[in-house]
Design an enzyme around this catalytic site. Structure first.
Site, PDB file in Angstrom:
ATOM      1  N   LYS A 131       0.840  -1.149  -0.005  1.00 55.64           N
ATOM      2  CA  LYS A 131       0.046  -0.088  -0.170  1.00 55.64           C
ATOM      3  C   LYS A 131       0.729   1.275   0.122  1.00 55.64           C
ATOM      4  CE  LYS A 131      -1.623   1.527   3.920  1.00 55.64           C
ATOM      5  NZ  LYS A 131      -1.485   3.060   4.134  1.00 55.64           N
ATOM      6  N   ASN A 132       1.805   1.313   0.890  1.00 52.97           N
ATOM      7  CA  ASN A 132       2.566   2.540   1.180  1.00 52.97           C
ATOM      8  C   ASN A 132       3.624   2.644  -0.127  1.00 52.97           C
ATOM      9  OD1 ASN A 132       1.143   2.854   3.230  1.00 52.97           O
ATOM     10  ND2 ASN A 132       2.723   2.315   4.706  1.00 52.97           N
ATOM     11  N   ARG A 167      -8.602   0.115   4.816  1.00 55.16           N
ATOM     12  CA  ARG A 167      -7.805   1.026   4.296  1.00 55.16           C
ATOM     13  C   ARG A 167      -6.404   0.368   3.657  1.00 55.16           C
ATOM     14  NH1 ARG A 167      -6.318   6.066   7.747  1.00 55.16           N
ATOM     15  NH2 ARG A 167      -5.154   6.302   5.796  1.00 55.16           N
ATOM     16  N   CYS A 180      -3.856  12.238  13.046  1.00 57.17           N
ATOM     17  CA  CYS A 180      -4.921  10.887  13.019  1.00 57.17           C
ATOM     18  C   CYS A 180      -4.702  10.118  14.445  1.00 57.17           C
ATOM     19  CB  CYS A 180      -4.477   9.961  11.895  1.00 57.17           C
ATOM     20  SG  CYS A 180      -2.773   9.410  12.362  1.00 57.17           S
ATOM     21  N   ASP A 238       4.440   0.007  12.291  1.00 55.66           N
ATOM     22  CA  ASP A 238       3.318  -0.543  11.586  1.00 55.66           C
ATOM     23  C   ASP A 238       3.153  -1.976  12.129  1.00 55.66           C
ATOM     24  OD1 ASP A 238       3.380   1.298   8.520  1.00 55.66           O
ATOM     25  OD2 ASP A 238       2.830   1.791  10.569  1.00 55.66           O
ATOM     26  N   ARG A 280       1.319  13.790  13.279  1.00 57.53           N
ATOM     27  CA  ARG A 280       1.825  13.812  11.772  1.00 57.53           C
ATOM     28  C   ARG A 280       2.052  15.234  11.118  1.00 57.53           C
ATOM     29  NH1 ARG A 280      -0.423   8.891  10.274  1.00 57.53           N
ATOM     30  NH2 ARG A 280       1.208   8.791   8.994  1.00 57.53           N
TER      31      ARG A 280
HETATM   32  C1  EPZ Z   1       4.546   6.550   6.676  1.00 54.21           C
HETATM   33  O1  EPZ Z   1       3.927   7.631   7.453  1.00 54.21           O
HETATM   34  C2  EPZ Z   1       3.362   5.488   6.580  1.00 54.21           C
HETATM   35  N1  EPZ Z   1       2.535   6.008   5.899  1.00 54.21           N
HETATM   36  C3  EPZ Z   1       2.956   4.964   7.869  1.00 54.21           C
HETATM   37  O2  EPZ Z   1       1.996   4.051   7.786  1.00 54.21           O
HETATM   38  C4  EPZ Z   1       4.108   4.780   8.624  1.00 54.21           C
HETATM   39  O3  EPZ Z   1       3.760   4.305  10.018  1.00 54.21           O
HETATM   40  C5  EPZ Z   1       5.273   5.647   8.579  1.00 54.21           C
HETATM   41  O4  EPZ Z   1       5.650   6.023   7.379  1.00 54.21           O
HETATM   42  C6  EPZ Z   1       6.318   5.315   9.406  1.00 54.21           C
HETATM   43  O5  EPZ Z   1       7.057   4.063   8.939  1.00 54.21           O
HETATM   44  C7  EPZ Z   1       2.446   6.003   4.309  1.00 54.21           C
HETATM   45  O6  EPZ Z   1       3.560   5.554   3.954  1.00 54.21           O
HETATM   46  C8  EPZ Z   1       1.430   6.479   3.442  1.00 54.21           C
HETATM   47  P1  EPZ Z   1       7.087   9.544   8.729  1.00 54.21           P
HETATM   48  P2  EPZ Z   1       4.673   9.151   7.355  1.00 54.21           P
HETATM   49  O7  EPZ Z   1       7.130  10.727   8.017  1.00 54.21           O
HETATM   50  O8  EPZ Z   1       5.223   9.336   6.118  1.00 54.21           O
HETATM   51  C9  EPZ Z   1       7.867  12.722  12.105  1.00 54.21           C
HETATM   52  C10 EPZ Z   1       0.179   2.726   7.977  1.00 54.21           C
HETATM   53  O9  EPZ Z   1      -0.220   1.974   8.848  1.00 54.21           O
HETATM   54  N2  EPZ Z   1       7.828  13.788  11.041  1.00 54.21           N
HETATM   55  O10 EPZ Z   1       8.021   8.369   8.371  1.00 54.21           O
HETATM   56  O11 EPZ Z   1       3.709  10.128   7.658  1.00 54.21           O
HETATM   57  C11 EPZ Z   1       6.491  12.118  12.421  1.00 54.21           C
HETATM   58  O12 EPZ Z   1       5.771  12.696  13.335  1.00 54.21           O
HETATM   59  C12 EPZ Z   1       0.875   4.097   7.883  1.00 54.21           C
HETATM   60  O13 EPZ Z   1       0.287   2.238   6.512  1.00 54.21           O
HETATM   61  C13 EPZ Z   1       8.114  15.098  11.418  1.00 54.21           C
HETATM   62  O14 EPZ Z   1       8.361  15.399  12.535  1.00 54.21           O
HETATM   63  O15 EPZ Z   1       5.630   8.894   8.529  1.00 54.21           O
HETATM   64  C14 EPZ Z   1       6.780  10.639  13.110  1.00 54.21           C
HETATM   65  O16 EPZ Z   1       7.045  10.803  14.422  1.00 54.21           O
HETATM   66  C15 EPZ Z   1       0.401   4.503   9.577  1.00 54.21           C
HETATM   67  N3  EPZ Z   1       7.872  15.895  10.442  1.00 54.21           N
HETATM   68  C16 EPZ Z   1       8.334  10.446  12.418  1.00 54.21           C
HETATM   69  O17 EPZ Z   1       8.631  11.644  11.597  1.00 54.21           O
HETATM   70  C17 EPZ Z   1       7.610  15.819   9.323  1.00 54.21           C
HETATM   71  O18 EPZ Z   1       7.490  16.628   8.215  1.00 54.21           O
HETATM   72  C18 EPZ Z   1       8.121   9.253  11.176  1.00 54.21           C
HETATM   73  O19 EPZ Z   1       7.021   9.899  10.420  1.00 54.21           O
HETATM   74  C19 EPZ Z   1       7.392  14.288   8.862  1.00 54.21           C
HETATM   75  C20 EPZ Z   1       7.348  13.277   9.811  1.00 54.21           C
END
Ligand code: EPZ
Length: 430
Positions: free
Chosen positions: A22-23, A397, A117, A305, A122
């Site tokens: 999915k991702n 989803r 969420c 995840d 996020r």
């Molecule tokens: C992706 O989310 C995935 N979603 C998430 O999967 C997954 O849990 C996550 O990566 C971590 O692997 C998709 O790929 C669509 P991040 P993403 O940016 O990109 C912080 C699922 O179940 N951060 O890697 O939103 C954030 O708060 C979903 O399929 C910032 O601070 O995750 C978090 O603590 C749930 N500033 C950490 O980084 C930013 O600009 C990692 O988030 C962006 C992120």
């Protein structure tokens, strides 16, 4: 509302085909609009997130032709708007991948700011930092992220946190920029690598994906491609841990074992037997499970995840386990539901202390989010007696035909709409 009806206690046994990631699909669908030629994508998962993103793409004039349940042809030659409406973002935050794709191709994009969420706040500050480093103006007005640039110029970007989304969005924005972009502290997830391979198949020049440093040399235009999405490591992991929870024997097929290494390591640590072959992994869990410690980390660490799924399994293991969630700040909401099943889990900050119990007992449960919802289904499958799981649209989803695949493995599970359906299910399974 539809819910799952489950009778627990049956070990899951057999083989299950894993679908496309999915991702990876969300990033690749967005990136497909960066060429005016036709792109064919195979092994696309038929899940709500990808279907909503396709709707968002169609809303700005992208032609999406379904050529099968798991294949689409995409043509973005006639995009007629650079504004992605809020209702798509409200449904899936990953619609913000269209920001990087539209900015990279048209030097302008407007996308509703994604909300938080159930697993955390996020933020997207790193995405914005990357776009600005490439020379784009980024402002937030009336809940919209508006970004535009006269031209995009490559730059050396240091991510303050390892972010999958920011790495992906910046990679797309840099794909057609002038000169070279270097992303330091890049995310290394398999779906980041899949996007890089997809972009390169369209004529991009992306090197180093899968390491901390990704180098992108901008190219003037991208061309058609045919691409097959990698298997979903989290769907595979969910079935592997379902085997562990139900003392079963499950083979996940059409996987890349290397992507599952952190999961396999933990399953072996807690007493499962795991056999790997080229594109399959078999998990046999006939012995009593034992405790362990796990901390979620960016890839190749143990994935966040999969945190709810391993917590559910450790809740049935001998001894005290500790699960530390280092990525998101609110990803233990489901623990209250586990307590109602007889689980003994105490959450302190971002750590769960789990005292294994002999069994869970069935209860009426509510899925708080996608992965926790899947984990509660696993708990119900392991539990003694009947359970229901509400809010299963969250599970849809990211999991295609979840209950059908589980039923193929012997699970006693069905989708029901009314109390009467539930009673009929109970009579049917006895
Ligand atoms: C992706 O989310 C995935 N979603 C998430 O999967 C997954 O849990 C996550 O990566 C971590 O692997 C998709 O790929 C669509 P991040 P993403 O940016 O990109 C912080 C699922 O179940 N951060 O890697 O939103 C954030 O708060 C979903 O399929 C910032 O601070 O995750 C978090 O603590 C749930 N500033 C950490 O980084 C930013 O600009 C990692 O988030 C962006 C992120």
């Amino acid at each position: 509302m539809e819910q799952y009806a489950i009778k627990g206690g049956t070990p899951l046994v057999g083989e299950v085909e894993i679908g496309g990631a999915k991702n990876a699909a969300l990033a690749i669908l967005a990136a497909a609009i960066m060429t005016d030629e036709t792109v064919t994508i195979d092994n696309l998962p038929d899940v709500r997130d990808t279907n909503v993103l396709i709707q968002a793409m169609e809303s700005i004039g992208v032609i999406v032709e379904r050529i099968g349940r798991h294949s689409v042809k995409i043509n973005a030659a006639n995009v007629n708007s650079l504004v992605v409406e809020d209702d798509y973002i409200k449904k899936i935050r990953a619609s913000y991948y269209l920001l990087g794709a539209l900015l990279g191709k048209y030097k302008r994009a407007e996308v509703a700011l994604p909300g938080g969420c159930n697993i955390g706040s996020r933020p997207i500050d790193q995405h914005i930092k990357g776009f600005r480093a490439l020379g784009a103006d980024v402002r937030i007005e009336h809940g919209l992220i508006i970004t535009e640039a006269e031209k995009l110029k490559g730059n050396h970007i240091y991510l303050d946190v390892v972010s999958v989304g920011a790495t992906i969005n910046i990679m797309m924005a840099a794909a057609m920029a002038e000169g070279q972009t270097i992303i330091e502290n890049a995310a290394k997830e398999p779906h980041v690598v899949d996007l890089a391979n997809f972009l390169n198949s369209m004529g991009c020049n992306v090197k180093g994906a899968g390491t901390d440093v990704i180098r992108i040399k901008g190219v003037p235009r991208l061309h058609a491609t045919e691409y097959t999405i990698i298997p979903d490591q989290i769907e595979a992991g969910t079935f592997m841990f379902a085997a562990a929870a139900t003392k079963g024997d499950v083979t996940v097929k059409n996987v890349i074992p290397k992507h599952l290494e952190s999961l396999t390591a933990k399953l072996i640590e807690i007493g499962c037997e795991v056999e790997e072959s080229d594109d399959a992994v078999r998990v046999v869990a006939t012995k009593k499970l034992t405790h362990t410690h796990v901390k979620t980390l960016a890839y190749p660490g143990f994935p966040t995840d999969m945190q709810p799924q391993i917590t559910v399994v450790l809740g049935l293991a001998e001894g005290t386990s500790i699960v530390t969630e280092s990525i998101f700040e609110n990803r233990f909401k489901y623990v209250d539901e586990l307590t109602r099943m007889g689980g003994n889990v105490k959450v302190e900050g971002n750590t769960a202390i789990i005292d294994g119990v002999a069994k869970y007992t069935g209860a009426s449960l509510t899925a708080p989010d996608l992965r926790a919802g899947a984990a509660l289904v696993i708990a119900a499958l392991a539990a003694e007696g009947f359970s229901t799981v509400d809010e299963i649209q969250y599970i849809g989803r990211g999991y295609e035909d979840f209950h059908l695949k589980l039923r193929e493995l012997g699970a006693q599970i069905d989708k029901v709409k009314t109390e009467r359906d539930f009673q009929k299910f109970k009579l049917k399974v006895g």
